[in-house]
Design an enzyme around this catalytic site. Structure first.
Site, PDB file in Angstrom:
ATOM      1  N   ASP A   1       0.858  -1.190   0.000  1.00  0.00           N
ATOM      2  CA  ASP A   1       0.000   0.000   0.000  1.00  0.00           C
ATOM      3  C   ASP A   1       0.901   1.248   0.000  1.00  0.00           C
ATOM      4  OD1 ASP A   1      -2.461   1.338   0.218  1.00  0.00           O
ATOM      5  OD2 ASP A   1      -2.425   1.303   2.418  1.00  0.00           O
TER       6      ASP A   1
ATOM      7  N   SER B   1     -12.518   4.380   5.837  1.00  0.00           N
ATOM      8  CA  SER B   1     -13.016   4.464   7.221  1.00  0.00           C
ATOM      9  C   SER B   1     -13.816   5.746   7.416  1.00  0.00           C
ATOM     10  CB  SER B   1     -11.839   4.485   8.210  1.00  0.00           C
ATOM     11  OG  SER B   1     -11.108   3.287   8.098  1.00  0.00           O
TER      12      SER B   1
HETATM   13  P1  13P Z   1      -8.412   4.731   6.288  1.00  0.00           P
HETATM   14  O1  13P Z   1      -7.401   4.583   7.373  1.00  0.00           O
HETATM   15  O2  13P Z   1      -9.048   6.077   6.298  1.00  0.00           O
HETATM   16  O3  13P Z   1      -9.408   3.629   6.286  1.00  0.00           O
HETATM   17  O4  13P Z   1      -7.628   4.668   4.891  1.00  0.00           O
HETATM   18  C1  13P Z   1      -6.974   3.483   4.547  1.00  0.00           C
HETATM   19  C2  13P Z   1      -6.279   3.622   3.252  1.00  0.00           C
HETATM   20  O5  13P Z   1      -6.740   4.268   2.335  1.00  0.00           O
HETATM   21  C3  13P Z   1      -5.005   2.898   3.097  1.00  0.00           C
HETATM   22  O6  13P Z   1      -4.415   3.119   1.864  1.00  0.00           O
END
Ligand code: 13P
Length: 294
Positions: A82, A211
């Site tokens: 990520d 989130s």
């Molecule tokens: P959140 O922590 O807001 O759920 O975002 C996660 C995200 O986009 C990781 O790349």
């Protein structure tokens, strides 16, 4: 089964649903995610960022563990880097056995973003892995970046970006942000832009900052073309709250039972989310069509 994100997300794109991409730093989270996917008959993506690897579970330890767990279930599981920022992050992830990488050069000028993404996509494809990229910029909720429309993704620019880079899926900025929004705040998403992006690109689209975005927003984002939703903050929150509550109720609890309480709370959250975004039940009758990775 252990797979790249490519065919999993193409299936979601063709059948108008989304797959969760959940950040994970340890065995308890990996178990919660993979067990949820198996029980829901859903595909799932496990995410970890370079920052999380530095802080906690490193990719060289997590990749073989996740791969081993994924191979024991019959639903597709991908392991994705990520927000890979530089070539070292990316080549390390490939070496560790990740099945997919994201190159996030969204803070660079367009041409530099294209150049970096082109390179990573061609490396990934050469190894049978998938590549996610970002255009526009999904920033931080604490800085109210979700409201900065100049950071949103431009559909025509995105078309050129995808044609030139050959990325497999694109993270778009349409009004969400990473982390926690102020209490009670629900972001306003630019659905018209999202519909235009889907129409123009006709490919799997990714929503970061899943989130606190609100169930109605999430459902509508899926209906308008989102196929991968990244979730981190809310999952960690569920684990923290369950841990605190369990300890309060039973301060002498065995450590393993404490971990399992957090794991079960994460599973409840993940399974609900999978139902909301339509990935649950997709592999009840269908068999995964893409290649498995060794
Ligand atoms: P959140 O922590 O807001 O759920 O975002 C996660 C995200 O986009 C990781 O790349």
């Amino acid at each position: 089964m252990y797979v790249s994100m490519k065919d999993m997300l193409l299936h979601a794109h063709k059948n108008q649903y989304a797959v969760m991409a959940i950040n994970c730093v340890n065995m308890e989270q990996a178990k919660a995610i993979i067990q949820s996917a198996e029980e829901e008959r859903s595909a799932v993506i496990i995410n970890i960022s370079p920052r999380q690897m530095k802080a906690h579970g490193h990719g060289d330890i997590l990749a073989p563990m996740i791969k081993g767990m994924a191979k024991k279930v019959s639903v597709p599981v991908a392991f994705n880097l990520d927000h890979g920022a530089d070539l070292e992050d990316i080549t390390n992830a490939m070496k560790f056995g990740f099945s997919s990488v994201m190159i996030d050069s969204s803070s660079y000028e367009f041409e530099e973003n294209v150049r970096r993404t082109q390179l990573v996509a061609s490396l990934a494809h050469g190894m049978g892995l998938s590549c996610e990229a970002e255009l526009g910029h999904v920033g931080m909720a604490k800085d109210a970046d979700n409201e900065k429309a100049d950071l949103y993704t431009d559909p025509q620019q995105a078309k050129e970006f995808v044609e030139r880079t050959k990325c497999d899926c694109l993270a778009v900025a349409i009004g969400t942000a990473h982390g926690s929004y102020p209490k009670g705040f629900v972001p306003k998403l630019d659905f018209e832009r999202l519909k235009l992006l889907k129409e123009t690109l006709d490919m799997p689209l990714v929503l970061h900052g899943g989130s606190g975005a609100g169930e109605e927003n999430i459902k509508k984002a899926v209906a308008c073309g989102i196929n991968k939703i990244n979730v981190c903050t809310d999952l960690f929150k569920h684990a923290r709250i369950a841990t605190a509550k369990t300890l309060e109720e039973n301060p002498e609890i065995d450590y393993m039972d404490l971990c399992i309480a957090a794991q079960n709370a994460m599973k409840d959250f993940i399974k609900d989310y999978m139902r909301v975004i339509g990935s649950s039940g997709r592999y009840d009758f269908e068999k995964y069509q893409g290649p498995e990775l060794d």
